[in-house]
Write a protein that holds these residues in place. Structure first.
Motif, mmCIF file in Angstrom:
data_model
loop_
_atom_site.group_PDB
_atom_site.id
_atom_site.type_symbol
_atom_site.label_atom_id
_atom_site.label_comp_id
_atom_site.label_asym_id
_atom_site.label_seq_id
_atom_site.Cartn_x
_atom_site.Cartn_y
_atom_site.Cartn_z
ATOM 1 N N LEU A 155 0.856 -1.176 0.000
ATOM 2 C CA LEU A 155 0.000 0.000 0.000
ATOM 3 C C LEU A 155 0.894 1.229 0.000
ATOM 4 O O LEU A 155 1.764 1.368 0.852
ATOM 5 N N ILE A 156 0.703 2.110 -0.983
ATOM 6 C CA ILE A 156 1.457 3.357 -1.042
ATOM 7 C C ILE A 156 0.562 4.466 -0.499
ATOM 8 O O ILE A 156 -0.525 4.695 -1.000
ATOM 9 N N ILE A 157 1.031 5.146 0.524
ATOM 10 C CA ILE A 157 0.286 6.259 1.104
ATOM 11 C C ILE A 157 0.969 7.540 0.656
ATOM 12 O O ILE A 157 2.099 7.817 1.050
ATOM 13 N N GLY A 158 0.283 8.283 -0.203
ATOM 14 C CA GLY A 158 0.856 9.492 -0.768
ATOM 15 C C GLY A 158 1.015 10.597 0.254
ATOM 16 O O GLY A 158 0.141 10.826 1.081
ATOM 17 N N THR A 159 2.151 11.268 0.195
ATOM 18 C CA THR A 159 2.411 12.380 1.102
ATOM 19 C C THR A 159 2.448 13.716 0.367
ATOM 20 O O THR A 159 2.451 14.762 0.990
ATOM 21 N N GLU A 160 2.488 13.664 -0.965
ATOM 22 C CA GLU A 160 2.444 14.857 -1.790
ATOM 23 C C GLU A 160 2.106 14.437 -3.216
ATOM 24 O O GLU A 160 2.197 13.261 -3.554
ATOM 25 N N VAL A 161 1.736 15.401 -4.029
ATOM 26 C CA VAL A 161 1.452 15.135 -5.433
ATOM 27 C C VAL A 161 2.430 15.965 -6.250
ATOM 28 O O VAL A 161 2.523 17.177 -6.076
ATOM 29 N N LYS A 191 4.934 20.891 -7.164
ATOM 30 C CA LYS A 191 4.228 19.982 -6.269
ATOM 31 C C LYS A 191 2.958 20.651 -5.779
ATOM 32 O O LYS A 191 2.906 21.864 -5.623
ATOM 33 N N TRP A 192 1.951 19.833 -5.516
ATOM 34 C CA TRP A 192 0.750 20.312 -4.854
ATOM 35 C C TRP A 192 1.043 20.300 -3.371
ATOM 36 O O TRP A 192 2.002 19.674 -2.923
ATOM 37 N N PRO A 193 0.226 20.969 -2.578
ATOM 38 C CA PRO A 193 0.481 21.009 -1.133
ATOM 39 C C PRO A 193 0.615 19.611 -0.531
ATOM 40 O O PRO A 193 0.051 18.648 -1.039
ATOM 41 N N MET A 194 1.373 19.543 0.510
ATOM 42 C CA MET A 194 1.583 18.286 1.220
ATOM 43 C C MET A 194 0.253 17.715 1.699
ATOM 44 O O MET A 194 -0.676 18.452 2.002
ATOM 45 N N ALA A 195 0.190 16.407 1.777
ATOM 46 C CA ALA A 195 -0.995 15.733 2.289
ATOM 47 C C ALA A 195 -1.139 16.031 3.777
ATOM 48 O O ALA A 195 -0.159 16.323 4.464
ATOM 49 N N SER A 196 -2.346 15.939 4.277
ATOM 50 C CA SER A 196 -2.605 16.129 5.698
ATOM 51 C C SER A 196 -1.822 15.083 6.492
ATOM 52 O O SER A 196 -2.008 13.883 6.306
ATOM 53 N N ARG A 197 -0.949 15.538 7.363
ATOM 54 C CA ARG A 197 -0.130 14.617 8.167
ATOM 55 C C ARG A 197 -1.023 13.707 9.018
ATOM 56 O O ARG A 197 -0.744 12.527 9.172
ATOM 57 N N GLN A 239 -3.297 8.331 9.968
ATOM 58 C CA GLN A 239 -4.462 7.455 10.119
ATOM 59 C C GLN A 239 -4.378 6.280 9.151
ATOM 60 O O GLN A 239 -4.630 5.136 9.533
ATOM 61 N N PHE A 240 -4.039 6.556 7.885
ATOM 62 C CA PHE A 240 -3.909 5.482 6.896
ATOM 63 C C PHE A 240 -2.775 4.528 7.292
ATOM 64 O O PHE A 240 -2.904 3.314 7.182
ATOM 65 N N SER A 241 -1.659 5.081 7.764
ATOM 66 C CA SER A 241 -0.527 4.248 8.181
ATOM 67 C C SER A 241 -0.904 3.350 9.354
ATOM 68 O O SER A 241 -0.572 2.167 9.373
ATOM 69 N N ALA A 242 -1.597 3.909 10.335
ATOM 70 C CA ALA A 242 -2.025 3.128 11.505
ATOM 71 C C ALA A 242 -2.989 2.019 11.088
ATOM 72 O O ALA A 242 -2.902 0.885 11.583
ATOM 73 N N ALA A 243 -3.893 2.323 10.157
ATOM 74 C CA ALA A 243 -4.844 1.311 9.693
ATOM 75 C C ALA A 243 -4.102 0.195 8.948
ATOM 76 O O ALA A 243 -4.413 -0.991 9.129
ATOM 77 N N ALA A 244 -3.114 0.537 8.136
ATOM 78 C CA ALA A 244 -2.330 -0.470 7.425
ATOM 79 C C ALA A 244 -1.556 -1.340 8.409
ATOM 80 O O ALA A 244 -1.509 -2.566 8.282
ATOM 81 N N ASP A 245 -0.937 -0.702 9.404
ATOM 82 C CA ASP A 245 -0.209 -1.453 10.433
ATOM 83 C C ASP A 245 -1.141 -2.416 11.187
ATOM 84 O O ASP A 245 -0.785 -3.569 11.435
ATOM 85 N N ALA A 246 -2.323 -1.928 11.540
ATOM 86 C CA ALA A 246 -3.286 -2.751 12.284
ATOM 87 C C ALA A 246 -3.704 -3.989 11.489
ATOM 88 O O ALA A 246 -3.990 -5.028 12.064
ATOM 89 N N GLU A 247 -3.720 -3.869 10.169
ATOM 90 C CA GLU A 247 -4.121 -4.987 9.307
ATOM 91 C C GLU A 247 -2.931 -5.805 8.833
ATOM 92 O O GLU A 247 -3.087 -6.776 8.105
#
Length: 128
Positions: free
Chosen positions: A88-94, A102-108, A113-121
């Motif tokens: 799973l790739i979780i984007g941090t910027e575009v 670059k577009w603005p950074m992704a919401s940290r 939240q996405f990282s924690a959900a991936a870790d939990a699974e």
């Protein structure tokens, strides 16, 4: 809108349960089809196949619905040998395709939240 926006190529790629068939609204905006959940909290844009169509669908989704988060996925990960299948790739910027900016950074918070959900699974995950 405060929900999640998803860009898919084909209708069968819409995540199960994300928009319910009995309650979803469908809008045809040539050449895209837009599906909204009952309260328009989540929106899916069916953009068609390819990078150009996906980018155009994402732009439409952001301009029209201003989602809190944007999700897109593809199956060309085999083009990056160091990634294992299913990562799973979780984007941090575009980054613009031509590298011009670059577009603005992704919401940290959202990335965490996405990282924690991936870790939990127990999913293989990489940010980038």
């Amino acid at each position: 809108m405060s929900g999640i926006g998803v860009v898919v190529a084909l209708p069968h790629e819409i995540p199960t349960g994300f928009v319910r068939f009995g309650t979803r609204q469908r809008m045809d905006t040539h050449p895209f089809t837009i599906y909204c959940s009952a309260a328009a909290q989540h929106v899916v844009v069916q953009a068609g196949v390819g990078r150009t169509r996906a980018a155009a669908g994402a732009r439409l989704l952001v301009r029209r619905f201003s989602p809190q988060g944007l999700v897109s996925f593809g199956f060309a990960g085999g083009l990056v040998p160091e990634l294992t299948r299913g990562t799973l790739i979780i984007g941090t910027e575009v980054v613009c395709e031509d590298g011009s900016g670059k577009w603005p950074m992704a919401s940290r918070d959202l990335v965490e939240q996405f990282s924690a959900a991936a870790d939990a699974e127990g999913l293989a995950m990489q940010q980038g």
